[in-house]
Motif scaffolding. Structure first.
Motif, PDB file in Angstrom:
ATOM      1  N   ASP A   1       0.840  -1.195   0.000  1.00  0.00           N
ATOM      2  CA  ASP A   1       0.000   0.000   0.000  1.00  0.00           C
ATOM      3  C   ASP A   1       0.879   1.249   0.000  1.00  0.00           C
ATOM      4  OD1 ASP A   1      -2.508   1.226  -0.122  1.00  0.00           O
ATOM      5  OD2 ASP A   1      -2.522   1.587   2.038  1.00  0.00           O
TER       6      ASP A   1
ATOM      7  N   HIS B   1       0.375   5.783   0.441  1.00  0.00           N
ATOM      8  CA  HIS B   1      -0.481   6.965   0.609  1.00  0.00           C
ATOM      9  C   HIS B   1       0.383   8.218   0.540  1.00  0.00           C
ATOM     10  CE1 HIS B   1      -4.490   5.370   1.780  1.00  0.00           C
ATOM     11  NE2 HIS B   1      -3.778   4.295   2.099  1.00  0.00           N
TER      12      HIS B   1
ATOM     13  N   HIS C   1      -3.045  -1.366   6.048  1.00  0.00           N
ATOM     14  CA  HIS C   1      -3.649  -1.708   4.754  1.00  0.00           C
ATOM     15  C   HIS C   1      -2.840  -2.794   4.049  1.00  0.00           C
ATOM     16  CE1 HIS C   1      -5.985   2.376   4.417  1.00  0.00           C
ATOM     17  NE2 HIS C   1      -6.270   1.685   5.503  1.00  0.00           N
TER      18      HIS C   1
HETATM   19 MG    MG Z   1      -4.501   2.233   1.668  1.00  0.00          MG
END
Ligand code: MG
Length: 394
Positions: A243, A245, A277
């Motif tokens: 993941d 971000h 995540h």
């Molecule tokens: Mg995420």
């Protein structure tokens, strides 16, 4: 006198009902991996070069064999002449097959699907080259200490195990002699060899592999599937997650459910916990349950600002429902800043709590990206995770 035949044939006895397994189908038809047990058994024998003719004996009322016939090698004959007792099925099959009386026959049990063609070949070679015996069987040495008891289950004797063997199949004899042996009194006769022994015929043991197990109980079926190398039943699965971000101002930085003091935070729909995540996707991956976006769509307002710990716990529960539990987790967070090391004990404890496991099976590492790329320029963070899961039921 003409030299006796060295023709070798085989008979698979599949006329039983396998009542001990508690199945709706006779056990020879239960699936081991992608194929019924009987198919594994017959294929193993049909791969033995010396065997020139192979028959399968089933019950005349067998309702399942027609579906299985297309899965058997084309030259295998199915004979619907099984009897109530195994010996009756073998005799009926030998007669119906029309095997020459002086041919050698290997009688094999449908419930031994893990036979290796090589061990059957060793049995054939041993019997054909030993003129002092009337036949032979595959067997393995008894590894356990063996006790004899009285009727109150008090031990009377420890039986020396040095000369003890567990009889398996195939068992190999001359067709005519075997028919004769199995046509007599069968009280106490539990295999072909014991009938021959009763007539005083010498039978030799050929040591086979301990993997040639007889499938009698449900646990045996799992073991047999593993021996056959059926990957669908391998009781562990690995999953991987990734993941990333963006880092923005005005948001808290949450990693592994722990708020880490920093001037920037991760942007996104939920709390944007990049580590959880990745771990969540790894759990979903191991259980073959898709990905985090499918289960918690960003388009759904329900997940706005969601605590990712709750998402991970929900996914762990979902996997548990499918029979998978977490064995261990290893994850890496890539972040240029801040220093995550001081927060690592809390992060590790938090991830372990969400996964429902102890901290000593959870590992989280932090790295910088050496100032390279977007992560190195502090534009964002990324995380990777692997999770191993184990099957909770057989
Ligand atoms: Mg995420």
């Amino acid at each position: 006198m003409p030299k006796p035949s060295q023709k070798v044939v085989a008979l698979v006895c599949a006329a039983g009902v396998g009542s001990r397994m508690g199945l709706s189908v006779p056990k020879q038809y239960m699936k081991l991996g992608s194929r019924p047990m009987l198919v594994h058994t017959v294929r193993a024998l049909s791969a033995v070069e010396r065997i020139s003719d192979l028959v399968v004996v089933v019950s005349p009322t067998d309702a399942y064999i027609d579906e299985v016939i297309p899965l058997l090698p084309a030259n295998v004959r199915v004979l619907r002449c099984g009897g109530r007792e195994r010996a009756e099925s073998v005799v009926n099959g030998l007669v119906a097959a029309g095997f020459p009386g002086d041919a050698w026959v290997l009688v094999h049990d449908a419930a031994r699907p893990c036979l290796r063609p090589g061990e059957a070949g060793q049995l054939i070679d041993a019997v054909l080259t030993d003129e002092t015996v009337s036949g032979g069987i595959l067997a393995s040495p008894v590894a356990d200490t063996v006790k004899r008891t009285d009727e109150n289950r008090r031990i009377v004797e420890t039986v020396p195990r040095k000369a003890l063997w567990r009889a398996a199949t195939p068992q190999m004899f001359r067709v005519r002699e075997l028919i004769e042996a199995l046509s007599g009194d069968l009280i106490g006769i539990t295999d072909e060899a014991s009938a021959m022994e009763r007539l005083g015929r010498p039978v030799r043991i050929v040591q086979g592999r301990t993997t040639n197990i007889k499938v009698t109980e449900p646990a045996d079926a799992l073991l047999a599937s593993l021996i056959l190398g059926d990957t669908a039943v391998v009781p562990v699965r690995v999953g991987q997650g990734y993941d990333s971000h963006r880092l923005v101002e005005g948001r808290p930085l949450i990693l592994g459910g722990v708020t880490v003091p920093f001037e920037l935070g991760l942007d996104g729909h939920s709390d944007s916990d990049v580590l959880l995540h990745a771990v969540t996707d790894a759990v979903l991956g191991a259980a073959a349950l898709g990905d985090i976006g499918q289960h918690f769509p960003p388009s759904d307002p329900k997940w706005k600002g969601a605590d990712s710990r709750i998402l991970l716990e929900a996914v762990v529960a979902l996997a548990a429902d499918k029979g998978w539990k977490v064995v261990n987790c290893d994850a890496t967070v890539v972040a240029e800043r801040p220093k995550i090391g001081p927060h690592m004990p809390a992060i590790r404890a938090s991830v372990a709590r969400c996964l429902g496991v102890s901290e000593d099976v959870v590992n989280v590492k932090a790295k910088t990206n050496e100032k390279m790329d977007a992560v190195g320029r502090l534009e964002g963070m990324m995380a990777q995770a692997v999770v191993l899961m184990a099957r909770t039921e057989a």
